[in-house]
Design an enzyme around this catalytic site. Structure first.
Site, PDB file in Angstrom:
ATOM      1  N   SER A  10       0.800  -1.233   0.000  1.00  0.00           N
ATOM      2  CA  SER A  10       0.000   0.000   0.000  1.00  0.00           C
ATOM      3  C   SER A  10       0.826   1.272   0.000  1.00  0.00           C
ATOM      4  CB  SER A  10      -0.961   0.009   1.194  1.00  0.00           C
ATOM      5  OG  SER A  10      -0.232  -0.013   2.407  1.00  0.00           O
ATOM      6  N   ARG A  11       2.057   1.205   0.520  1.00  0.00           N
ATOM      7  CA  ARG A  11       2.850   2.430   0.659  1.00  0.00           C
ATOM      8  C   ARG A  11       4.309   2.207   0.280  1.00  0.00           C
ATOM      9  NH1 ARG A  11       2.449   4.536   6.501  1.00  0.00           N
ATOM     10  NH2 ARG A  11       2.816   2.349   6.941  1.00  0.00           N
ATOM     11  N   TYR A 154      15.757  -6.488  13.382  1.00  0.00           N
ATOM     12  CA  TYR A 154      15.510  -6.318  11.940  1.00  0.00           C
ATOM     13  C   TYR A 154      16.622  -6.986  11.123  1.00  0.00           C
ATOM     14  CZ  TYR A 154      13.962  -3.679   7.760  1.00  0.00           C
ATOM     15  OH  TYR A 154      13.486  -3.296   6.512  1.00  0.00           O
TER      16      TYR A 154
END
Length: 243
Positions: A10-11, A154
């Site tokens: 979406s982004r 991460y």
């Protein structure tokens, strides 16, 4: 109907990838999102504007049950559809020094990037093998290749996906399925919006942040038939920050 699924589509980089894949007009674009429906809708509008078809598909990649239920329902509703391209782009950061890191911050990052890769790819892999064609592109990060302080979670999650990319690539290569990883450095998106660009640019040989569209160009190439002999690779796109 041939489809390309982009998780976290979406982004940012995910949205740019959806739009770039739409330009080829080869695929029906499946835009996955979890939270921001408005952004997903905007991405879909851009996909349609570029002459492709697409749809929004909502699920949390880290939730194995939800992924299975939503994708099974979608497959039943579209029995003719074949997902030929998977871009595992969904990821989150919960940065902080390891000594102060909570188990929740560790798990949420690992579950989204690593388990998300498993949940989505595992759902489609047998179908791809039967179809004897596929393109799997895993969005990793410079953090997963060189490690970044303050991002042990991460870096661990993305590093694990790098290793999984290399292993899976060897398993499925005979069936014309490629599996590659793309490792962006500093790319101008919402995710990097809070970073001090002026200071960080000094570390980058190219002397600038990258653009989401530049990453999308690379992904679109790897998703194409022209990239059939590239597999098990980790391609860095970082302006020379780690080479």
């Amino acid at each position: 109907m041939k489809c390309a699924l982009v998780t976290g589509g979406s982004r940012g980089i995910g949205s740019a990838i959806c739009q770039k894949l739409a330009e080829d007009k080869k695929y029906h674009i499946l835009i996955n999102y979890q939270g921001n429906q408005e952004a997903a809708q905007k991405t879909l509008e851009e996909v349609v504007r570029k002459g492709a078809t697409g749809e929004i598909i909502k699920f949390d990649v880290s939730d194995a049950e939800e992924v299975k239920n939503v994708l099974s329902a979608w497959q039943e509703a579209n029995p003719e559809a074949i997902v030929e391209v998977i871009v595992n782009n969904a990821g989150i950061t919960r940065d902080g020094l390891f000594m102060w890191m909570s188990l929740e911050d560790w798990n949420s990052v690992v579950n989204t990037s690593l388990n998300g890769f498993f949940n989505v790819t595992n759902f489609f892999i047998q179908k791809m093998l039967r179809n004897k064609y596929g393109r799997i592109i895993n969005m990793v990060s410079v953090s997963g290749v060189k490690g970044t302080p303050g991002q042990t979670n991460y870096s661990a999650a993305k590093g694990a996906v790098v290793a999984a990319t290399k292993a899976l690539a060897q398993e499925v290569a005979k069936r014309s399925i490629t599996v590659n990883a793309v490792a962006p450095g500093f790319i101008r998106t919402d995710m990097t919006g809070d970073l001090d660009e002026k200071e960080l640019v000094k570390l980058i040989p190219a002397n600038r942040f990258g653009e989401a569209g530049e990453v999308a160009d690379l992904v679109a190439f790897l998703a194409s038939e022209r990239a059939g002999y590239i597999t098990g690779e980790v391609i860095n796109i970082n302006g020379g920050i780690y080479s």
